[in-house]
Motif scaffolding. Structure first.
Motif: not given
Length: 305
Positions: A164, A167, A191, A193-194, A221, A224, A228, A244
């Motif tokens: 993750l 962010q 994953v 950063s949102e 993307s 998250t 996750a 993240g």
């Protein structure tokens, strides 16, 4: 009307060609299985692009791709992995201006500060590339034993690692968590950063045209927490980096799900990205294999050399 004024009018009237971003799974660029996208804005709230919003199915597909690539990547020589990672750094250097622009937009930085972040990220990628054929000397050992044997411990990659990405640090933080995972022979499901996924999605374009085998890094993307959760519970994921997962409740839930198959878990913690990264992340997802080997003849005399 002059030709110059007509040209200016045409430029003002035309619509820009906006980039369509996709996921990166198994060396290919699929759309999200659900077809969903979400708006990505800059630090001032201005719309930048639509990014693909990955689903649970996309997460499962990424794990399958990472598992398929693991054997070949883990079995490659450390020297070869280092050469491939260094080639990626060369390509990042060639697209430095693009990444600096994306980082500036994502994090609200000035051009000079964003460029400094990108330079630091490329330098860090090179740093980890240099560690590929050295970490075994640091993490391995020749163990003293009472008997005519060699007892040798050597590090081996854990397997498929879900990562993750941070962010807030859209590129330097991303490199800091991803590079050590693949440098040590693991494969990754990243994953992004949102809030700022575009540098990660652009990185996937670099990876696709480098020598990195497809499936070694898979980039998703979206939300998250949504992505996750299936990764933390997936029985074919061997480890997860929760950097993240900024929400404490989310991190706790993911860690609980990861316990089902005894995943290695790297808990979220404050990180000074400007500091020397050390070897902590290189060893976080390594297993230790210990072998015994006779030093010589094991006949009646028991002598060896």
């Amino acid at each position: 009307m002059s030709s110059k004024s007509s040209t200016d009018t045409a430029r003002a009237a035309r619509l820009g060609v906006l980039k369509t971003y996709k996921l990166y799974v198994g060396g290919k660029f699929p759309r999200s299985e659900s077809g969903r996208v979400y708006e990505v804005s800059d630090a001032k709230g201005n719309w930048l692009a639509n990014a693909p919003q990955a689903s649970r199915k996309d997460a499962r597909d990424a794990v399958v791709a990472a598992r398929k690539a693991f054997g070949g990547w883990a079995g490659a020589t450390a020297y070869l992995r280092g050469q491939i990672l260094y080639r990626i750094a060369e390509m990042l250097e060639g697209r430095r201006d693009q990444f600096a622009r994306e980082v500036a937009e994502a994090e609200g930085l000035s051009k000079s500060k964003a460029a400094a972040q990108v330079d630091a990220a490329i330098d860090r990628w090179v740093w980890y590339a240099g560690w590929t054929d050295k970490i075994a000397q640091v993490a391995g050992a020749a163990n003293p034993v009472a008997g005519p044997y060699f007892n040798l411990s050597s590090p081996e990659p854990t397997g498929v690692v879900a990562v993750l990405a941070p962010q807030e640090s859209s590129f330097l933080g991303l490199v800091s968590v991803l590079a050590p995972v693949i440098a040590t022979g693991n494969t990754a499901v990243l994953v992004a950063s949102e809030r700022a996924p575009l540098p990660a999605l652009s990185l996937s374009e670099v990876l696709a045209t480098s020598d990195l085998p497809g499936g070694v890094v898979n980039v998703l993307s979206g939300r998250t927490a949504e992505i996750a959760a299936p990764l933390a519970a997936h029985q074919d994921v061997n480890a997860i980096d929760l950097t993240g997962a900024e929400d404490a409740d989310l991190a706790r839930d993911l860690e609980a799900a990861a316990a089902e198959n005894l995943k290695r878990v790297l808990r979220p913690q404050p990180v000074d990205l400007a500091a020397d990264p050390g070897t902590h992340r290189l060893t976080a997802f390594l297993e230790t294999k210990t072998v015994w080997h006779p030093t010589g003849s094991l006949g009646a005399s028991g002598s060896g050399y």
